[in-house]
Design a protein around this motif. Structure first.
Motif, mmCIF file in Angstrom:
data_model
loop_
_atom_site.group_PDB
_atom_site.id
_atom_site.type_symbol
_atom_site.label_atom_id
_atom_site.label_comp_id
_atom_site.label_asym_id
_atom_site.label_seq_id
_atom_site.Cartn_x
_atom_site.Cartn_y
_atom_site.Cartn_z
ATOM 1 N N ALA A 218 0.829 -1.210 0.000
ATOM 2 C CA ALA A 218 0.000 0.000 0.000
ATOM 3 C C ALA A 218 0.866 1.263 0.000
ATOM 4 N N ILE A 219 1.929 1.242 0.784
ATOM 5 C CA ILE A 219 2.825 2.405 0.839
ATOM 6 C C ILE A 219 3.512 2.596 -0.499
ATOM 7 N N ASP A 220 3.974 1.488 -1.114
ATOM 8 C CA ASP A 220 4.605 1.571 -2.439
ATOM 9 C C ASP A 220 3.636 2.172 -3.461
ATOM 10 N N LYS A 221 2.399 1.717 -3.406
ATOM 11 C CA LYS A 221 1.404 2.159 -4.379
ATOM 12 C C LYS A 221 1.141 3.660 -4.268
ATOM 13 N N ASP A 222 1.057 4.170 -3.065
ATOM 14 C CA ASP A 222 0.731 5.573 -2.849
ATOM 15 C C ASP A 222 1.946 6.496 -2.848
ATOM 16 N N PHE A 223 3.147 5.925 -2.799
ATOM 17 C CA PHE A 223 4.321 6.789 -2.637
ATOM 18 C C PHE A 223 4.587 7.663 -3.858
ATOM 19 N N ALA A 224 4.356 7.154 -5.045
ATOM 20 C CA ALA A 224 4.639 7.948 -6.250
ATOM 21 C C ALA A 224 3.851 9.259 -6.225
ATOM 22 N N LYS A 225 2.579 9.189 -5.846
ATOM 23 C CA LYS A 225 1.764 10.404 -5.751
ATOM 24 C C LYS A 225 2.302 11.341 -4.677
ATOM 25 N N LYS A 226 2.655 10.762 -3.536
ATOM 26 C CA LYS A 226 3.191 11.561 -2.417
ATOM 27 C C LYS A 226 4.501 12.237 -2.830
ATOM 28 N N PHE A 227 5.354 11.502 -3.515
ATOM 29 C CA PHE A 227 6.647 12.039 -3.934
ATOM 30 C C PHE A 227 6.450 13.135 -4.983
ATOM 31 N N ALA A 228 5.566 12.896 -5.920
ATOM 32 C CA ALA A 228 5.320 13.878 -6.992
ATOM 33 C C ALA A 228 4.774 15.184 -6.437
ATOM 34 N N SER A 229 3.968 15.102 -5.390
ATOM 35 C CA SER A 229 3.385 16.318 -4.827
ATOM 36 C C SER A 229 4.399 17.120 -4.020
ATOM 37 N N SER A 230 5.496 16.486 -3.610
ATOM 38 C CA SER A 230 6.483 17.194 -2.793
ATOM 39 C C SER A 230 7.844 17.305 -3.486
ATOM 40 N N ILE A 231 7.881 17.165 -4.796
ATOM 41 C CA ILE A 231 9.140 17.201 -5.532
ATOM 42 C C ILE A 231 9.720 18.620 -5.512
ATOM 43 N N SER A 232 11.013 18.685 -5.256
ATOM 44 C CA SER A 232 11.679 19.992 -5.198
ATOM 45 C C SER A 232 12.174 20.396 -6.593
#
Length: 193
Positions: free
Chosen positions: A41-55
């Motif tokens: 579940a964490i793997d699945k949602d991480f891409a969205k989380k990472f994309a929203s906080s990309i520097s």
């Protein structure tokens, strides 16, 4: 014979049995399954989380150095997994240690029972203390080769009190007259200066 329509009285009614607490092994297996499901579940949602906080720096890397960008993504994903799963992993490790200790305790209990079956007067706690304090590293290494349930019996047989109050003396090298034969020279044992 009671009528089928009658309600059962208290004496004939069966009490619900209490569910037994899951064993340590069952808890470990359930926790491993939970960790795997959480990881997915964490793997699945991480891409969205990472994309929203990309520097901005990571955006530059994405276009200029894709390998470095992917490394930073994987590192962030790993750190996220560790932080999210840390409590479950800690509990898992704790249960593994508990299971190992339970196994050791069961092995010791079985070894004590086997010792007492063969030597009813033996004190298993003294035998364990003797093993830990008085045996040489070589003897301990030899004990590792034995079946765990046989170890205390072997240690007890190594203890002086299992052989009687005094250990037998080695008299193989003494002649009948009490002299010691060493390298074909005779010495009077009683008159050594």
């Amino acid at each position: 014979m009671p009528n089928e329509n009658e309600a059962p009285n208290e004496k004939t009614a069966q009490k619900p049995t209490q569910a037994q607490a899951p064993s340590t092994k069952e808890q470990i297996m359930a926790l491993e399954q939970e960790i795997n499901e959480s990881r997915a579940a964490i793997d699945k949602d991480f891409a969205k989380k990472f994309a929203s906080s990309i520097s901005e720096e990571q955006q530059q890397l994405m276009f200029n150095d894709l390998a470095a960008f992917l490394e930073s993504y994987e590192q962030a994903k790993l750190e996220n997994l560790k932080s999210e799963l840390k409590p479950k992993i800690a509990k898992h490790d704790e249960l593994k240690i508990q299971l190992e200790n339970e196994g050791i305790e069961e092995t010791i209990k079985a070894a004590k029972e086997k010792l007492l079956a063969k030597y009813p007067k033996a004190n298993p706690d003294e035998v364990l203390a003797f093993m830990q304090e008085d045996l040489s590293p070589k003897q301990l290494k030899e004990l590792e080769q034995l079946d765990p349930s046989e170890v205390l019996i072997k240690v007890y047989e190594l203890m002086p009190q299992s052989k009687g109050k005094e250990l037998p003396q080695e008299l193989n090298d003494l002649n009948d007259d009490g002299s010691l034969d060493s390298n074909n020279k005779q010495y009077d044992v009683m008159n050594i200066d």
